[in-house]
Enzyme design. Sequence first.
Site, PDB file in Angstrom:
ATOM      1  N   LYS A  10       0.822  -1.127   0.157  1.00 46.93           N
ATOM      2  CA  LYS A  10      -0.039   0.129  -0.034  1.00 46.93           C
ATOM      3  C   LYS A  10       1.028   1.370  -0.561  1.00 46.93           C
ATOM      4  CE  LYS A  10       1.205   1.299   4.834  1.00 46.93           C
ATOM      5  NZ  LYS A  10       1.257   2.357   4.746  1.00 46.93           N
ATOM      6  N   ASP A 135      -1.164  -1.134  11.255  1.00 47.87           N
ATOM      7  CA  ASP A 135      -1.409  -1.342   9.788  1.00 47.87           C
ATOM      8  C   ASP A 135      -1.436  -3.106   8.679  1.00 47.87           C
ATOM      9  OD1 ASP A 135       0.730  -2.686   9.571  1.00 47.87           O
ATOM     10  OD2 ASP A 135       1.401  -0.846   7.960  1.00 47.87           O
TER      11      ASP A 135
END
Length: 272
Positions: A10, A135
Amino acid sequence: MDVKIKACCKVNIGLNIVSKREDGYHNLETVFYPVPLYDDIRLMSSDADGISIDGYALDCDPMDNLVMRSVRLLRQNGYDVPSVHVMLTKRIPSGAGLGGGSSDAAHVVKALDRALSLGIDLGKMEDMLSTLGADCPFFVRCQPVYAEGIGNVFTPIGLNLSGWHILLVKPDEHISTREAYSSVTPMSSDSYLPTLLQSPVETWRDRVKNDFEQSVFPLHPRIEEIRDYLYASGASYACMSGSGSTVFGLYQRHPAELPDAFGDCFTFVGIL
């Protein structure tokens, strides 16, 4: 069991450091967006837990990396997970602000859940993975989210960058957490990031910022040079991801020759 999976990475689109918490961490505002650069993972039945790694070197004991910790996490939560050998081919650089290790952990949990019919609810899976890293839960669903808190409170957003070309450039430089926060003054943002991202990508340059750039760029001028080069080469938007050291650029057309300009860096070009 013999299961093969791919774990994406990401980027952070914008990152505001809004306040320092009593626990020493900082409250952030950022957007996580999935990128089609993948680590390859193979899970096989074995007499004992083990891992073999190919690609980029890890900066820890292999048996203590997030992949093996995720296997142990399932057992600690009462799930019957037999011994497993993990073959991990790293294509996502470590320490790059791309979440590669977090993604590997989440995708291993998802794969074991399916292969062993563990029946773990996605919300439960996210809660478990949050103990490994802020995350990690993002990679359970791999959908764009607005992240707050320490980067662990997610709100889905309708950001769609399908068709945009993304170029990742990571120089061979390491940025410590201390460096990243060294010159940052936490400050509440005067604009709501998801609203800013509703505007055309071409308008983001002067409005969607990464607060870490103000401390990282003076210490690592090469990273700022890369970002400026991406803009000069036609990127509609360019920014450092997280605390670095990866810089990404968004292009309307394939930046065909650009990777050759960064012979000393890791580069990746893909379509979102």
